[in-house]
Design a protein around this motif. Structure first.
Motif: not given
Length: 213
Positions: A62-63, A69, A95, A207
């Motif tokens: 989520m982060k 990001r 996220g 990611e």
């Protein structure tokens, strides 16, 4: 920046025992990548130490994990006319939509008390699932936890993909999950010790693919 291939190669170099489940780890990654690419929802469920892993996985997705990001220029535009909005936009991160089903303590306790404790995760999967691209990560060191099995069965009924992470035998989960990562360990704590590097690698690879330059 490391590629997803490099991330998984490092995982198997460091944890050579995991090479036996490399194909399943790759298959799990592909399921979750498709979910992320469609901006669908990843749900995660587990009990005890695995419930803590649900929180951990959610936090990594989520982060920013290894990457920062930043928001896109288009995303930042929505903050321009808001007081302090530009400062907020500079700190927010993109996220991968993920929810730990173990976190919903009010719902879990109410459903367990009023209805059936073995369906506390199934109820959430049934309600949250809204897209064919959604997915469920099911954590069970034995592969036989009833509430986890019921969650996976409900995911199947909802038409979404399931990824199980469990111990060497796979338990009953291996027979009902779309992908089962059977970690080469039998004792609960040993399965948990191998679970962390596996999901760290998967999170890092997702990611890299979604936010890497």
């Amino acid at each position: 920046m490391k590629t997803s291939k490099e991330i998984f190669n490092e995982l198997f170099d460091k944890y050579t025992a995991l090479k036996t489940c490399s194909e399943d780890i790759s298959a799990a990654y592909e399921v979750l990548l498709r979910c992320a690419e469609e901006n669908a929802l990843i749900m995660v469920c587990g009990n005890g130490g695995s419930a803590a892993d649900c929180e951990h996985i959610t936090a990594e997705l989520m982060k920013g994990f290894n990457l920062s990001r930043p928001l896109t220029r288009y995303q930042k535009e929505g903050f321009i006319d808001i007081d302090g909005g530009e400062a907020i936009a500079e700190k927010l991160q993109r996220g991968i939509r993920t929810i730990s089903l173990a976190s919903q303590t009010g719902l879990i306790s109410a459903f367990a008390n009023d209805i059936d404790a073995s369906l506390v995760y199934a109820q959430q999967v049934f309600t949250y699932a809204s897209s064919e691209f959604d997915s469920l990560i099911a954590l069970s060191t034995s592969g036989n936890s009833e509430n986890i099995l019921n969650a996976v069965k409900t995911a199947a009924a909802a038409g979404i993909k399931t990824v199980a992470i469990t111990g060497q035998t796979g338990g009953k989960l291996k027979d009902i999950s779309d992908v089962t990562i059977k970690l080469p360990a039998l004792n609960t704590f040993e399965v948990q010790e191998l679970t962390l590097p596996v999901y760290h690698a998967i999170c890092a690879a997702l990611e890299a693919e979604m936010f890497g330059e």
